[in-house]
Design an enzyme around this catalytic site. Structure first.
Site, PDB file in Angstrom:
ATOM      1  CE  LYS A 108      -4.285   0.012   0.778  1.00  0.00           C
ATOM      2  NZ  LYS A 108      -5.312  -0.477  -0.075  1.00  0.00           N
TER       3      LYS A 108
HETATM    4  N1  GLU Z   1      -7.049  -0.180  -3.129  1.00  0.00           N
HETATM    5  C1  GLU Z   1      -7.773  -1.383  -3.386  1.00  0.00           C
HETATM    6  C2  GLU Z   1      -7.796  -2.284  -2.173  1.00  0.00           C
HETATM    7  O1  GLU Z   1      -7.645  -1.836  -1.065  1.00  0.00           O
HETATM    8  C3  GLU Z   1      -7.334  -2.072  -4.652  1.00  0.00           C
HETATM    9  C4  GLU Z   1      -5.892  -2.473  -4.721  1.00  0.00           C
HETATM   10  C5  GLU Z   1      -5.476  -2.935  -6.111  1.00  0.00           C
HETATM   11  O2  GLU Z   1      -6.311  -3.009  -6.990  1.00  0.00           O
HETATM   12  O3  GLU Z   1      -4.299  -3.234  -6.266  1.00  0.00           O
HETATM   13  O4  GLU Z   1      -8.041  -3.468  -2.267  1.00  0.00           O
END
Ligand code: GLU
Length: 418
Positions: A108
C-alpha cells in the site's frame, strides 16, 4: 519496529494477525517472519504549488511480502495517511490477495495530503513527483500500484505516463485501475462496489432476507456509490448514505441517481432535500438488513457495535471494524459479517485481470471480466464459510487464517536463504 508498533491501525492489523496465528498455531519464528513488512519506504515529495511556493509532502510505500510474486495494492491520498496506516493496509492486502488466490504480496502507498484542497495541477505534480521518487522500488514485476481513497483513474494515468517517459516505452502494466484507453480493464472501476453487492446479495440469500432489503452505505466514493447502484439493481432499498459531511436518511428509500448527481455537483451530500440530514454516527445504528461501511478504518468500534441494527455487515472499506467491536459482535451472534479482505477483494481481483491483460496485450470483454470475478468471489466465499464451520470460528478469523496460511506455507516450502 518503533513508530509502527505505536500506530493504532497497525496495532489493529497485528491483533487480527495474532488471533489468526494463534488459531493456526503458527510457531513463533514463522509468525514473526510472516507478520512484519519486508520493505518500508518513506520519501519526501517537493511540489511547486500554484502560488509559486514549494511545499514538501511525505509519501510512503510499504511492500509487505515478496514471497508469491510482485507486491500489489493501492495508493491513498488522505490527511490521515502515515507509515503505520499504510503498513496495516499493506498487511491486509497480503491476506486478501492470498485468500482469493492471486500471485501477489500485499502493498500500500500513500501521501499525507488533503486532495480536496489541491488544484488539478498541484495533484498532477504531486503524483508525478511521487512516482519519480518511487521508480527505484516499483516495476511491473516488482510492485504494482492502483487507486485507493483519494486517487482515481486519472492518478493512475499520470503515474503510467511518468514511469513510461522514464523507461522510454509505454508500460501499462506498471499500474492498474487505469483508463481503458491506455490499457485499463473493462469493469475495473466498478469491480470493488459490484463485488461488495454480489457477496451481500449471496449472504442475504443464505439468511433468506427479503429481496427488497433495506441498505445503509457509509461512504459515497467509488466503492460506496457503485455498491449503492448495484444493490439497488438487485432490488434492495437504499435508505441511508453517508459521506464526510454527514448522511442522508430516508426510511422510504432514496433515489440513488438524483442523490449521486447532487453529490457530484456539490461535492457533498449536504443540501439534498429528499431525506433527513443526520450524523454518520447515527447512520450506522439505524435499522436495516445490510450495512456497508465503505470509507475509513475503525468506524465500527466498542461504542456502536452493541447498537448496530443490521443483519449483514458487508465491509467495503479496509479495516472498518475494530477487534473490540468484533468481540462484541461475536457475543451478539446476530450480525453476519462479510470480512473486508473477502468483501472488497473485487477491486484487486480485477486489477490482477488488468495486469494479466496488459502483460499479454490481449483484452477481455466486460462479460468475461465479471464472469471470472464472480467465480473467484463465489469460490472464496464458500471456502471462508466452510473454514468457519469446520473450525468453529467467526468469518474474519476464517478468512484471515486461509490467507495467512497460504503465505506461511509458501515461505516454508521456499525455505530460508541463506
Ligand atoms: N485499493 C484497493 C484495495 O484496497 C485495490 C488495490 C489494487 O487493486 O491493487 O483493495
Amino acid at each position: 519496529m518503533k513508530g509502527l508498533t505505536e500506530n493504532p491501525i497497525f496495532q489493529m492489523a497485528c491483533q487480527q494477525f495474532d488471533a489468526a496465528a494463534d488459531h493456526l498455531q503458527i510457531p513463533q519464528g514463522e509468525r514473526e517472519r510472516t507478520k512484519w513488512p519486508k520493505r518500508l519506504i518513506t520519501v519526501t515529495v517537493p511540489v511547486q504549488m500554484d502560488t509559486g511556493e514549494t511545499k514538501v509532502f511525505y509519501g510512503y510505500r510499504v511492500q509487505h511480502h515478496l514471497t508469491l510474486g510482485p507486491t500489489k495494492g493501492g495508493l491513498r491520498f488522505h490527511p490521515a495517511v502515515d507509515i503505520g496506516e499504510v503498513a496495516a493496509l499493506a498487511m491486509w492486502m497480503s491476506w486478501k490477495c492470498a485468500l482469493v488466490g492471486l500471485p501477489y504480496g500485499g502493498a500500500k502507498g500513500g501521501i499525507t495530503c488533503d486532495p480536496n484542497k489541491l488544484s488539478v495541477g498541484e495533484t498532477e505534480r504531486l503524483t508525478r513527483r511521487y512516482t519519480m521518487e518511487m521508480i527505484p522500488f516499483i516495476g511491473s514485476h516488482v510492485d504494482v500500484m492502483a487507486p485507493d481513497m483519494g486517487t482515481n483513474e486519472q492518478t493512475m494515468a499520470w503515474m503510467m505516463d511518468t514511469y513510461s517517459a522514464q523507461v522510454g516505452r509505454a508500460e501499462p502494466s506498471i499500474v492498474t485501475g487505469k483508463p481503458v484507453s491506455i490499457g485499463g480493464s473493462l469493469g475495473r472501476r466498478e469491480s470493488t462496489g459490484r463485488g461488495v453487492s454480489f457477496l451481500a446479495d449471496r449472504a442475504a440469500d443464505i439468511l433468506k432476507l427479503p429481496n427488497d432489503s433495506r441498505v445503509i452505505i457509509q461512504g459515497f466514493g467509488n466503492v460506496g456509490s457503485v455498491a449503492a447502484y448495484s444493490l439497488a439493481k438487485y432490488g434492495n432499498k437504499i435508505i441511508g448514505v453517508g459521506d464526510r459531511s454527514g448522511a442522508i436518511y430516508n426510511a422510504g428509500g432514496l433515489n440513488i441517481v438524483t442523490l449521486h448527481a447532487h453529490f457530484q455537483t456539490h461535492g457533498t451530500l449536504e443540501g439534498y432535500s429528499e431525506g433527513d440530514f443526520i450524523t454518520n454516527d447515527d447512520l450506522l445504528i439505524q435499522e436495516c438488513e445490510i450495512l456497508v461501511p465503505a470509507a475509513l478504518e475503525r468506524v465500527i468500534t466498542e461504542k456502536n457495535a452493541g447498537k448496530l441494527k443490521c443483519r449483514i455487515l458487508a465491509e467495503g472499506a479496509n479495516g472498518p471494524t475494530t477487534p473490540a467491536a468484533d468481540a462484541i459482535l461475536r457475543q451478539r451472534d446476530d450480525v453476519y459479517i462479510i470480512p473486508d479482505i473477502l468483501c472488497n477483494a473485487g477491486g484487486v481481483i480485477v486489477s490482477y485481470f488488468e495486469w494479466v491483460q496488459d502483460l499479454q496485450n490481449f483484452f477481455w470483454s466486460e462479460v468475461e471480466v465479471f464472469d471470472k470475478l464472480y467465480r473467484i468471489l463465489t469460490h472464496s466465499f464458500d471456502q471462508v464459510l466452510k473454514e468457519a464451520k469446520v473450525r468453529k470460528v467467526d468469518h474474519r478469523t476464517a478468512a484471515l487464517s486461509l490467507g495467512i496460511q497460504k503465505v506461511v506455507e509458501a515461505k516454508k516450502i521456499r525455505g530460508l536463504f541463506p
